[in-house]
Structure formats: structure tokens, C-alpha cells
Design a protein around this motif. Sequence first.
Motif, PDB file in Angstrom:
ATOM      1  N   SER A  93       1.870  23.890 -21.382  1.00 57.48           N
ATOM      2  CA  SER A  93       2.182  23.055 -20.222  1.00 57.48           C
ATOM      3  C   SER A  93       1.262  23.507 -19.086  1.00 57.48           C
ATOM      4  CB  SER A  93       3.652  23.264 -19.839  1.00 57.48           C
ATOM      5  OG  SER A  93       3.840  23.097 -18.457  1.00 57.48           O
ATOM      6  N   THR A  94       0.658  22.563 -18.407  1.00 54.24           N
ATOM      7  CA  THR A  94      -0.236  22.951 -17.300  1.00 54.24           C
ATOM      8  C   THR A  94       0.565  23.674 -16.217  1.00 54.24           C
ATOM      9  OG1 THR A  94       0.021  20.754 -16.314  1.00 54.24           O
ATOM     10  CG2 THR A  94      -1.946  21.117 -17.658  1.00 54.24           C
ATOM     11  N   GLY A 120       4.852  19.785 -22.865  1.00 57.06           N
ATOM     12  CA  GLY A 120       4.875  19.169 -21.541  1.00 57.06           C
ATOM     13  C   GLY A 120       6.306  19.118 -21.032  1.00 57.06           C
ATOM     14  N   LYS A 121       6.485  19.550 -19.776  1.00 59.14           N
ATOM     15  CA  LYS A 121       7.846  19.644 -19.233  1.00 59.14           C
ATOM     16  C   LYS A 121       8.133  18.522 -18.254  1.00 59.14           C
ATOM     17  CE  LYS A 121       7.562  23.890 -17.487  1.00 59.14           C
ATOM     18  NZ  LYS A 121       8.139  25.082 -16.842  1.00 59.14           N
ATOM     19  N   TRP A 128       7.951  16.078 -21.710  1.00 56.88           N
ATOM     20  CA  TRP A 128       7.026  15.076 -21.181  1.00 56.88           C
ATOM     21  C   TRP A 128       5.998  14.754 -22.258  1.00 56.88           C
ATOM     22  CZ3 TRP A 128       7.289  11.873 -17.260  1.00 56.88           C
ATOM     23  CH2 TRP A 128       6.138  11.181 -16.875  1.00 56.88           C
ATOM     24  N   TYR A 137      -2.613  15.140 -17.041  1.00 53.38           N
ATOM     25  CA  TYR A 137      -1.670  16.253 -16.963  1.00 53.38           C
ATOM     26  C   TYR A 137      -2.327  17.275 -16.056  1.00 53.38           C
ATOM     27  CZ  TYR A 137      -0.968  13.889 -21.399  1.00 53.38           C
ATOM     28  OH  TYR A 137      -0.844  12.923 -22.361  1.00 53.38           O
ATOM     29  N   LEU A 138      -1.794  17.412 -14.875  1.00 53.56           N
ATOM     30  CA  LEU A 138      -2.479  18.217 -13.855  1.00 53.56           C
ATOM     31  C   LEU A 138      -1.455  19.041 -13.096  1.00 53.56           C
ATOM     32  CD1 LEU A 138      -5.035  16.769 -11.298  1.00 53.56           C
ATOM     33  CD2 LEU A 138      -3.063  18.015 -10.472  1.00 53.56           C
ATOM     34  N   ASP A 181       9.852  10.134  -9.384  1.00 56.32           N
ATOM     35  CA  ASP A 181       9.332   9.155 -10.352  1.00 56.32           C
ATOM     36  C   ASP A 181       8.385   8.165  -9.697  1.00 56.32           C
ATOM     37  OD1 ASP A 181      10.872  10.184 -12.325  1.00 56.32           O
ATOM     38  OD2 ASP A 181      12.370   8.585 -12.315  1.00 56.32           O
ATOM     39  N   LYS A 188       8.585   3.624 -15.980  1.00 52.08           N
ATOM     40  CA  LYS A 188       8.052   4.895 -15.484  1.00 52.08           C
ATOM     41  C   LYS A 188       6.565   5.047 -15.802  1.00 52.08           C
ATOM     42  CE  LYS A 188       9.217   9.725 -15.131  1.00 52.08           C
ATOM     43  NZ  LYS A 188      10.319  10.570 -14.736  1.00 52.08           N
ATOM     44  N   LEU A 193       6.696  17.330 -11.317  1.00 54.56           N
ATOM     45  CA  LEU A 193       7.592  18.461 -11.551  1.00 54.56           C
ATOM     46  C   LEU A 193       7.147  19.612 -10.652  1.00 54.56           C
ATOM     47  CD1 LEU A 193       9.859  19.781 -13.270  1.00 54.56           C
ATOM     48  CD2 LEU A 193       8.066  20.578 -14.802  1.00 54.56           C
ATOM     49  N   GLY A 209       3.316  19.857 -10.703  1.00 52.93           N
ATOM     50  CA  GLY A 209       2.779  19.245 -11.932  1.00 52.93           C
ATOM     51  C   GLY A 209       2.849  17.733 -11.828  1.00 52.93           C
TER      52      GLY A 209
END
Length: 334
Positions: A93-94, A120-121, A128, A137-138, A181, A188, A193, A209
Motif C-alpha cells: 500500500s502506498t 490497497g487500503k 481498495w 495510487y498516490l 469520497d 465512486k 485515506l 492516500g
Amino acid sequence: MSAEAAGKILEMLRAKEMHLSGGTMSKTLGMSRSAIWKHIKSLRREGYQIEAKPARGYRLVAVPQHLTHWEIQKGLGTEQFGKSLYVFPQVDSTNVVAFRLALNGAQEGAVVVAESQTKGKGRLGRRWESPVGTNIYLSIILRPQIPPNKAPLITLMVAVACVHAIEEVAGLVPAIKWPNDLLLGERKLGGILTEADMEMDRINHVVVGIGINCNMTHTSFPLSIRDTATSLQEVLGREVSRITLIQAILRHLEQWYKKLLQGRIDEIKRRWGELSLIRGKKVTIAFMGTMVKGTALDIDDDGALLLQEGEGTVKRIVAGDVHVKGVITDVIRH
Ligand code: BTN
């Protein structure tokens, strides 16, 4: 090998459509021809197609489709965000990687980007979806000098910044559903996060995130979220450059973050209100097995949601899943 030197070689090659001789490069950059050759080989390993012709030199034929730090940093246009940049083909997870970097002293504005995530969270322990090569994903490290009770404002500010970036790059204006969101047509598109390392009276660091469904096609979403998630590609009918969008996110984020640090909270609240899906609507909020119903009035100066229950009291809500009639994104994404 120094990424900076390879970056300079890349810039020289980009600037010239014809071949560029190793001698010219070595003179301009003050390094030996064999060093130039080593850098060329490492750029090739990153996916750059570089032709080498005896007596003529090198020519850039194609740049890679996947994310590289050179592509992201070229023309980025930020002061600090993304100057320190880690790009991975795959991570768990990033956010996890960025949190570790932050604990080891990484600077504010350091960014972690990955092509895919194995874990991914999402919020509240959810997963995710993070397939390779299609989405963003950043995670970014922030070290805001604001009181811990103001931390929820960070997520709201990031949501506003992301909407501005998406509007700039894709011409679409997603709605924000409190707290994190991003929705297009009630589906979505992305989520935020925010995870923090805090003490009672100070924030040590925050990792924000950002996940945005960029180029996923409808059928590539898992069945469980196919009808509740969407992507820019799905809405526009064409692909969107992830590099351009990442750059725009970092630029807008830097500007909105400055507003937050300068205490310009009214501007953030105003813009959030304009983009909010739930302001003025009847909502149900679920949190840890309890449900509260009411009308979402606004957010307060700490980023909490103000919920009016019937005619009466106004409650401050600091966490939870908001359900608006007809919008079911979070119910499904478990
Ligand atoms: C949510 O809506 O539940 C938040 C989703 C956040 C997903 C992003 S993708 C980049 C970063 N790394 C993670 O593991 N999660 C966030």
C-alpha cells in the motif's frame, strides 16, 4: 547511478529529435562517455526506447507507458510537493510505504506512487481495488503545524484539491461525499485515506492516500463494485493521462494545503460546500453499529459534519459512513 544525471540525459534527448552524439552529451554534462552509456542502459531498463547508432549517437524513440519519476517530475510545477518522489511497480500500500518513510524522517511533500497495490487500503479497514497500470495510487507525506483537532480538515481540503485537478485534466467535476469520497453520477470515482501519527497536542506527520479510478473499463471492475464504482475513462469514453493528472493533483494540493496552513478555512469550507453531495440533504450516518439520521448542514471549522436531527439539536459527527438516498457506494465496498 544518479537519477539526476539520467534525468539530464533524458532532457537532452527530448530536446532533440535527431541523434545526439555521446561526445556532445559527455562534454555538456561533464561526465565520461562510459558513464553516459551506463545511464542510457538504465533509462532503457525503465522502459525508454533509446536508439544508439555508431558515429551518430543516441535518439529517444519512445517513452514508457508506465509511471516513471522522470515523467512525473517533468514540468511538475510545484515548489515542494513531489520533489522527493518514489515510484514503484508494486507495493502493498502506498500509504504503508509513505508512513514508513515519514517515520524515517522523509520531508514534507514526499510522494509515493505505485502502478499497483497488493493490499490497497480503503477507509474503515476496507480493501481498495488496485489493479496494475490503470489507476492512480498516490500517497503524500505532510507535516502540518496545526492542532490535532483540525486534522479532519486535511481530508476535506485534499478532496477539494482533487476535484480541481480532475476538472482541469478531464473537464469533469466530481461531487464530494463527506468525508472522503469523490463521486461521478453517484458512483465512486475515488477516495482519500488520511492516516496520522499524532500526540495529544501535536501532529507528527500525516499520510494522505489518494486513489482515483482513471482508466478502468466498466468490465474490469470486480462484480462486487461494478455498479457502484466508475472511472474517468468510463465517463469520458477515452483514456486520461495518469501523469498529467498526478501532476495536477500535486499542484492543486500544494495550493490548497497552503490555504489550510494560513488558516483560510472559510475558503476550504466554502468550496467544499459548493462541491458537497450531501449539504442540505437528509442522510443516515453509520458508525460502529450505530445509526444517526438528520440533515447535513455544513462542516465546522475542525472538519466535523454538522447534522441536524429533526427540528432540534445539531450534532457534530467526526467519523462514519454517510448514506444519501440513492447513493450506495460505501455499502457495497467491503
Ligand atoms: C476510501 O475511499 O475508502 C479511501 C481509499 C483510498 C485509496 C488510496 S490508493 C493510495 C493509498 N494507498 C492505500 O492503500 N490507500 C490509499
